[in-house]
Design a protein around this motif. Sequence first.
Motif, PDB file in Angstrom:
ATOM      1  N   CYS A  98     -54.113 -10.666   1.870  1.00 53.95           N
ATOM      2  CA  CYS A  98     -55.205  -9.862   2.176  1.00 53.95           C
ATOM      3  C   CYS A  98     -56.538 -10.314   1.140  1.00 53.95           C
ATOM      4  CB  CYS A  98     -55.161  -8.467   2.295  1.00 53.95           C
ATOM      5  SG  CYS A  98     -54.046  -7.692   3.807  1.00 53.95           S
ATOM      6  N   PRO A  99     -57.629 -10.483   1.767  1.00 55.79           N
ATOM      7  CA  PRO A  99     -58.550 -10.811   0.774  1.00 55.79           C
ATOM      8  C   PRO A  99     -59.021 -10.150  -0.503  1.00 55.79           C
ATOM      9  CG  PRO A  99     -59.715  -9.997   2.555  1.00 55.79           C
ATOM     10  CD  PRO A  99     -58.224 -10.100   2.949  1.00 55.79           C
ATOM     11  N   TYR A 100     -58.521  -8.607  -0.626  1.00 54.12           N
ATOM     12  CA  TYR A 100     -58.762  -7.954  -1.645  1.00 54.12           C
ATOM     13  C   TYR A 100     -57.506  -8.001  -2.612  1.00 54.12           C
ATOM     14  CZ  TYR A 100     -55.820  -4.871   1.156  1.00 54.12           C
ATOM     15  OH  TYR A 100     -55.054  -4.424   2.042  1.00 54.12           O
ATOM     16  N   CYS A 101     -56.379  -8.246  -2.240  1.00 52.82           N
ATOM     17  CA  CYS A 101     -55.015  -8.133  -2.870  1.00 52.82           C
ATOM     18  C   CYS A 101     -54.817  -9.104  -4.005  1.00 52.82           C
ATOM     19  CB  CYS A 101     -54.031  -8.363  -1.736  1.00 52.82           C
ATOM     20  SG  CYS A 101     -52.528  -8.103  -2.694  1.00 52.82           S
ATOM     21  N   ASP A 102     -54.499  -8.510  -5.193  1.00 56.16           N
ATOM     22  CA  ASP A 102     -54.276  -9.282  -6.500  1.00 56.16           C
ATOM     23  C   ASP A 102     -52.780  -8.998  -6.810  1.00 56.16           C
ATOM     24  OD1 ASP A 102     -54.497  -6.498  -7.218  1.00 56.16           O
ATOM     25  OD2 ASP A 102     -55.477  -7.274  -9.137  1.00 56.16           O
ATOM     26  N   ILE A 153     -63.124  -5.095  -6.724  1.00 58.72           N
ATOM     27  CA  ILE A 153     -63.202  -6.486  -6.426  1.00 58.72           C
ATOM     28  C   ILE A 153     -62.330  -7.030  -7.834  1.00 58.72           C
ATOM     29  CG2 ILE A 153     -64.347  -8.771  -5.971  1.00 58.72           C
ATOM     30  CD1 ILE A 153     -64.322  -6.459  -3.769  1.00 58.72           C
ATOM     31  N   GLU A 154     -61.260  -7.599  -7.295  1.00 63.52           N
ATOM     32  CA  GLU A 154     -60.362  -8.122  -8.369  1.00 63.52           C
ATOM     33  C   GLU A 154     -60.449  -9.798  -8.666  1.00 63.52           C
ATOM     34  OE1 GLU A 154     -59.150  -6.009 -10.495  1.00 63.52           O
ATOM     35  OE2 GLU A 154     -59.004  -4.282  -9.550  1.00 63.52           O
ATOM     36  N   PRO A 155     -60.416 -10.080  -9.776  1.00 61.05           N
ATOM     37  CA  PRO A 155     -60.387 -11.834 -10.134  1.00 61.05           C
ATOM     38  C   PRO A 155     -59.163 -12.123  -9.117  1.00 61.05           C
ATOM     39  CG  PRO A 155     -60.529 -10.417 -12.131  1.00 61.05           C
ATOM     40  CD  PRO A 155     -60.278  -9.561 -11.226  1.00 61.05           C
ATOM     41  N   ASN A 156     -59.216 -13.421  -9.192  1.00 62.04           N
ATOM     42  CA  ASN A 156     -58.194 -14.380  -8.237  1.00 62.04           C
ATOM     43  C   ASN A 156     -58.006 -13.643  -6.830  1.00 62.04           C
ATOM     44  OD1 ASN A 156     -57.594 -16.014 -10.324  1.00 62.04           O
ATOM     45  ND2 ASN A 156     -56.685 -13.999 -11.223  1.00 62.04           N
ATOM     46  N   THR A 157     -59.118 -13.191  -6.299  1.00 65.22           N
ATOM     47  CA  THR A 157     -58.822 -12.640  -4.790  1.00 65.22           C
ATOM     48  C   THR A 157     -60.011 -13.395  -4.025  1.00 65.22           C
ATOM     49  OG1 THR A 157     -60.532 -10.679  -5.049  1.00 65.22           O
ATOM     50  CG2 THR A 157     -58.075 -10.671  -5.420  1.00 65.22           C
ATOM     51  N   PHE A 160     -62.042 -11.861  -1.983  1.00 65.41           N
ATOM     52  CA  PHE A 160     -63.208 -11.052  -2.101  1.00 65.41           C
ATOM     53  C   PHE A 160     -64.190 -11.519  -3.427  1.00 65.41           C
ATOM     54  CE2 PHE A 160     -62.384  -7.233   0.905  1.00 65.41           C
ATOM     55  CZ  PHE A 160     -62.738  -7.975   1.805  1.00 65.41           C
ATOM     56  N   TYR A 161     -63.121 -11.876  -4.544  1.00 59.37           N
ATOM     57  CA  TYR A 161     -63.680 -12.180  -5.639  1.00 59.37           C
ATOM     58  C   TYR A 161     -64.788 -13.340  -5.659  1.00 59.37           C
ATOM     59  CZ  TYR A 161     -64.318 -12.768 -10.755  1.00 59.37           C
ATOM     60  OH  TYR A 161     -65.036 -12.826 -12.116  1.00 59.37           O
ATOM     61  N   ARG A 162     -64.070 -14.512  -4.830  1.00 62.17           N
ATOM     62  CA  ARG A 162     -64.943 -15.676  -4.733  1.00 62.17           C
ATOM     63  C   ARG A 162     -65.991 -15.316  -3.670  1.00 62.17           C
ATOM     64  NH1 ARG A 162     -59.436 -16.928  -5.015  1.00 62.17           N
ATOM     65  NH2 ARG A 162     -59.285 -16.729  -2.720  1.00 62.17           N
ATOM     66  N   THR A 163     -65.926 -14.731  -2.831  1.00 62.76           N
ATOM     67  CA  THR A 163     -66.915 -14.340  -1.660  1.00 62.76           C
ATOM     68  C   THR A 163     -67.103 -13.053  -1.451  1.00 62.76           C
ATOM     69  OG1 THR A 163     -66.376 -16.477  -0.365  1.00 62.76           O
ATOM     70  CG2 THR A 163     -67.969 -14.977   0.451  1.00 62.76           C
ATOM     71  N   PRO A 164     -67.967 -12.254  -2.480  1.00 64.38           N
ATOM     72  CA  PRO A 164     -67.806 -10.741  -2.277  1.00 64.38           C
ATOM     73  C   PRO A 164     -68.485 -10.151  -1.180  1.00 64.38           C
ATOM     74  CG  PRO A 164     -68.770 -11.700  -4.711  1.00 64.38           C
ATOM     75  CD  PRO A 164     -68.495 -12.669  -3.707  1.00 64.38           C
ATOM     76  N   PRO A 165     -67.860  -9.136  -0.617  1.00 71.12           N
ATOM     77  CA  PRO A 165     -68.450  -8.502   0.560  1.00 71.12           C
ATOM     78  C   PRO A 165     -69.533  -7.501   0.207  1.00 71.12           C
ATOM     79  CG  PRO A 165     -66.689  -7.397  -0.093  1.00 71.12           C
ATOM     80  CD  PRO A 165     -66.685  -8.415  -1.058  1.00 71.12           C
ATOM     81  N   ASP A 166     -70.349  -6.848   1.216  1.00 70.36           N
ATOM     82  CA  ASP A 166     -71.471  -6.060   0.896  1.00 70.36           C
ATOM     83  C   ASP A 166     -70.893  -4.649   0.758  1.00 70.36           C
ATOM     84  OD1 ASP A 166     -73.967  -4.885   0.508  1.00 70.36           O
ATOM     85  OD2 ASP A 166     -74.340  -4.921   2.690  1.00 70.36           O
ATOM     86  N   LEU A 167     -70.899  -3.956  -0.479  1.00 70.10           N
ATOM     87  CA  LEU A 167     -70.024  -2.847  -0.638  1.00 70.10           C
ATOM     88  C   LEU A 167     -71.031  -1.790  -0.906  1.00 70.10           C
ATOM     89  CD1 LEU A 167     -67.604  -3.735  -3.347  1.00 70.10           C
ATOM     90  CD2 LEU A 167     -67.276  -3.708  -0.814  1.00 70.10           C
TER      91      LEU A 167
END
Length: 404
Positions: A27-31, A215-219, A221-228
Amino acid sequence: MNPLLELDPAKVPLSLYIHVPWCVKKCPYCDFNSHALPNANQGADDGMLTAPFAQYVDALIADAKSQQSFVQGRVIGSVFIGGGTPSLLPVAEFRRLFAALRDIYEFSDDCEITLEANPGTVEHAPFAEYLQIGINRLSIGVQTFDKQALKVLGRIHDPMQAVNAITQAKKAGFLRVNVDLMHGLPNQTAQLAVKDLQMAIDAGATHISWYQLTIEPNTAFYRTPPDLPNDETLDAIEDDGRALLKSHGFDNYEVSAWAGSQDAPCRHNLNYWQFGDYLAIGAGAHGKVTLRHHADFADGIYRFYKSRLPKDYLNFSPSSAPKMVSFEPIDEESLPFEFMMNALRLRHGATTQMFEERTGLLVSSIDNELLPLQHEGFMVHDATLLSPTEMGFRYVNHLVRQFL
């Protein structure tokens, strides 16, 4: 800072963590230490995703045997099977694993055994079989019941599968079913966040882990942050969600954990937060043990972890166990922070007796940090408790930083 007394492992509860590292996709948020299943049948018509599950259980058993000396005369009070997606492991392999574990360790008569399950991978038929094995608590990773949000989060299940997983688990006989939900999702409103909670309650959740998406590093979502959501919306989500959970009799006993009126706090997680000990088997699994009169290690409190990558974890011989990457003592100066960063996540904190028995330090050794927090109204004035006030519970990060 001088130790108060010799550490006595008999006074420190012992749990067991089991890590199953595979999932269908990342998953894109999972670290977490999770790895997409390899396609063992590339070129085959079914394209079946699988993993070396039998070999992995062999490794888990060898790993468990290698940690027998850390038990120090205790029984296992709780087990948590996390991942990854542990429900991918075939039921037959769970049966074989627990038969072996009960030969290696002694389990308490009322041992709490939790399995993390993904609604997109678990079949309803195994629920009854899980109970027969001794698994008596489920933690279902729903995250949200919103169809669009599930797609954004990269989840492989749909809302109906999530509802069915909860209801079928209850019908199979599970009395304790936790549901993991996230809030503060991309484009989420307070109304949508509260709807998620209400659906979990209506489906039969007895415990809810409700935590904000970070948003955690190495995910991805970190590389392409969503609109929160903005801070105003996040505050509204928190306020409205807490009000709903309280109105249904849920108790916020830990920062992000809510136990229903017919359930109890997760015993395994309580042991983490109260600085108990836990053995750890599986790829990347982290453990903590208190040792005294051990043949190979000096008296003290140790943290350890295993090889992170499944291929490395599986690279062991019959005469050895999966590699212990690190086994290090917690230094004396770090013990107050290690204890308090966990205990202060609990609404009622921990007792001063726990602090002294589980760190080997006098509680008076943290007076310089504790007294100002009491005067400022962040911690209660009580000689027997290390507990946040209502205000302190809302600003727990502020409290914890004082012990660094």
